[in-house]
Every structure is written in C-alpha cells, then in structure tokens.
Write an enzyme that holds these catalytic residues in place. Structure first.
Site, PDB file in Angstrom:
ATOM      1  N   PHE A 128       0.846  -1.188   0.000  1.00 28.46           N
ATOM      2  CA  PHE A 128       0.000   0.000   0.000  1.00 28.46           C
ATOM      3  C   PHE A 128       0.888   1.247   0.000  1.00 28.46           C
ATOM      4  CE2 PHE A 128      -1.764  -3.165   3.149  1.00 28.46           C
ATOM      5  CZ  PHE A 128      -2.428  -3.911   2.190  1.00 28.46           C
TER       6      PHE A 128
ATOM      7  N   ASP B  64       2.312   4.463   0.553  1.00 28.84           N
ATOM      8  CA  ASP B  64       1.970   5.666   1.307  1.00 28.84           C
ATOM      9  C   ASP B  64       3.225   6.507   1.506  1.00 28.84           C
ATOM     10  OD1 ASP B  64       3.429   4.247   3.167  1.00 28.84           O
ATOM     11  OD2 ASP B  64       1.921   4.323   4.747  1.00 28.84           O
TER      12      ASP B  64
ATOM     13  N   ASP C 297       4.036  -5.392   3.887  1.00 28.20           N
ATOM     14  CA  ASP C 297       3.633  -4.019   4.201  1.00 28.20           C
ATOM     15  C   ASP C 297       3.341  -3.881   5.692  1.00 28.20           C
ATOM     16  OD1 ASP C 297       1.542  -1.737   4.553  1.00 28.20           O
ATOM     17  OD2 ASP C 297       2.319  -1.396   2.529  1.00 28.20           O
TER      18      ASP C 297
ATOM     19  N   ASP D  53       4.556  -1.482  10.743  1.00 27.27           N
ATOM     20  CA  ASP D  53       4.705  -1.668  12.185  1.00 27.27           C
ATOM     21  C   ASP D  53       6.122  -1.329  12.643  1.00 27.27           C
ATOM     22  OD1 ASP D  53       2.092  -2.459  12.581  1.00 27.27           O
ATOM     23  OD2 ASP D  53       2.521  -4.600  12.449  1.00 27.27           O
TER      24      ASP D  53
END
Length: 342
Positions: free
Chosen positions: A236, A238, A315, A320
């Site tokens: 994803f 970002d 991801d 994390d």
C-alpha cells in the site's frame, strides 16, 4: 466489469516506474535484508494476519458492523502528517491511523451511526469534526472538507447500488480480490488513485488495496475475508513505508530529491518524484516477497509455505516497524503531499 485497459494495474505500474525512475533506485542488499527479517518474523509468529484483531482499536470479526467499520476507516485513511507547527492530530493519545480508529470506535460507543450509509451520505462537516475531535493541545485533522466529501460519496453509492453496506460489494465478487479491487475503484471515485508517468496512465490504489487487505486480515482469510487470489494485492504505497525502505537501504534517493524532502518542501500531487517513490515502493516489496519465498523454499526446517508470504504482510511488517522505531527513523525524510489517496 472492466477498467480502462490503458490504466496499468498497481503491480505493473510499479514495474514500469522502477524501470524509468531517475530519482529513486532500488538496492538488492537492502531488499535481501528485509526478506530475511520477514521470514524470521513469519516463523516466530510475530508476523501474521491474526495480528489485526489484536489491536483494541480494530473491530473484531464477530462484530456485525466490522466490514462497514473497516470501510469507513479506509475511506478516511489518508494524510495524517502534521503541519509546520509540529502539532500532531491525536485521539485517545493515538496519532495517525490509530487516532482515526480510536475516533471511529469512540463514535460508535457514543451511539453515532458512523457505519450507517444513510448517515454517511448526509454527514456534515460539523458532525465529522465532532467525531474526529482531537485531544487537548493536539493539532486538528487535515483535509476535513475532503473527508466529508468522501463519506458523502460512498454513502450515496452504497445506498444506490449495494443495499447500504460494503458487505454486498464483497459478496458480489465471489471471493476474488481482483474483482473487488475493480469494483471499488470503478464505483467509488474517491478510491481512484491514479497518475500519469511517461505518458502512461498508472495506478497505486493504496486505500482500495488496504481496504481489501484489512478485510482479509480482520477475518483471518476466512468467511467474508476469504479471497482465493489475495496475492493479487500489492503493498500500500503511502508516505511512511518508503521511510522504512530508506532505513533498510532497500531504496535510495537522488541527492536532489533527498535535499528537497529533507527541507520539508511539499511535493505536488502527481509529480514525478511522488510517482517514483510510490511506484518503486511497490516494486521493492514485490522483490522482497520473491526473495522471502526463495528463502522459505530453500530452508530444510521451514515451518512455512511460500504462500505464507505476500505483499500485504510485508507491508504490515514495514509499517509496524516504523511505529516501533519512530525515534530511530525520525532523521529520515518522508515525502509530503496533501492528498486524499494516502
């Protein structure tokens, strides 16, 4: 349902962008290092789709509102970075994504029907401002007007086409993440995360893909979260994961780009630098997955199957890692773009 064939899918987009990128490059040693960490964390159980429901801010799979709860969260899941005054938007002491989760959980506990599509279709700016109200002495959530617009849009579409619930969207796709991704970006304009690079239309679909990934993780790949092609989903792209890739030396920025990001300069939506950071992030994670699967296959004592590693879990690990090592990574710049897409 077919999207315009001239728009490359996220995985294809990442590959194209990585080939032509001039300000972002990939580093094999860093990719291999992440792959080793991924396999280690899969083997010891620290990395698993089961971890999603372990957060007190996430819905549990037995909550009848869980799917629509996730849909609302990911409709609002963008642009939490703080402005020049340095104040972070926080709810219940949580910033960013988990601040959003805390706000939605608080709204439901207060009896606000935030998962109801009829409510969403008419929600006002004042109502959403109240729902997303910040802790004392923290900053306001950015792009409030755009968040209201997103909720109004998705509420109306759900009412008009899907009996008022995202659950119907999932059911209509016959356990296919590819079909669900096409449905999301076709029917919900605010999820249509696309750009133009080298005269080619490319896509990232960060929020659409994380929406599918969150449903898969919440339900641990079972029931409504069972997708027979979950590997179709990429990472994803970002603004935080690239920061971790930079830390692991899996990507490298040109001096020009590094100087620009280090100065705090905002990037324009759709500029080449933004596209290259996001596209190369996709391709790097694809390479991490391939390297990790080779390690799994070569290990005589592996308790894992190659299919246990996918882009979603990589991801999760990287995102994390950023949270757990925030202070350590603080000196590394991340790209700042005011956008609804991530």
């Amino acid at each position: 349902m077919e999207l315009n064939r001239s728009v490359l899918k996220p995985r294809e987009s990442g590959k194209l962008i990585s080939i032509h990128a001039t300000d972002v490059s990939m580093v094999d040693d860093g990719i291999d290092k992440i792959a080793q960490e991924i396999v280690k964390n899969l083997e010891n159980g620290k990395l698993s789709p089961n971890n999603f429901s372990q957060s007190s801010y996430h819905p549990k799979p037995d909550d009848p509102r869980a799917v629509d709860w996730i849909f609302v969260i990911d409709t609002l899941n963008f642009c939490f970075w703080n402005s020049a005054d340095g104040k972070k938007w926080k709810v219940d002491g949580q910033s960013g994504y988990f601040g959003l989760c805390a706000a939605i959980k608080r709204a439901l506990e207060d009896g606000i029907p935030i998962t109801d599509s009829s409510f969403l279709s008419k929600i006002s700016q004042d109502q959403l401002k109240h729902i997303l109200r910040e802790d004392e002495n923290s900053g306001e959530v950015p792009l409030l007007e755009e968040r209201v617009k997103n909720l109004n849009e998705v509420g109306k579409v759900l009412l008009a086409k899907y009996k008022g619930t995202f659950l119907e969207c999932i059911k209509s796709c016959n356990n296919s993440s590819e079909s669900l991704l096409k449905l999301i970006v076709e029917d919900f304009e605010c999820y249509r995360d696309e750009a133009t690079y080298q005269n080619q239309k490319v896509s990232f679909y960060k929020r659409a893909q994380i929406l599918i990934g969150d449903v898969w993780a919440c339900f641990q790949g079972r029931g409504i979260g069972a997708f027979n092609d979950i590997e179709y989903i990429t990472m994803f792209p970002d603004y935080r994961v690239p920061q971790v890739l930079l830390h692991f030396n899996a990507i490298k920025y040109s001096e020009k780009l590094l100087d620009k990001l280090s100065s705090g300069e905002y990037l324009e939506v759709g500029c080449n630098e933004e596209i290259e950071i996001r596209g190369c992030s996709i391709e790097v994670v694809e390479r991490v997955v391939r390297a990790a699967r080779i390690l799994i296959a070569e290990s005589a004592h592996a308790k894992l199957k190659k299919s246990d590693c996918n882009s979603i879990l990589v991801d999760h690990y990287l995102w994390d890692y950023r949270r757990k090592h925030a202070n350590e990574l603080e000196h590394l710049p991340y790209h700042k773009v005011r956008t609804i897409y991530y």
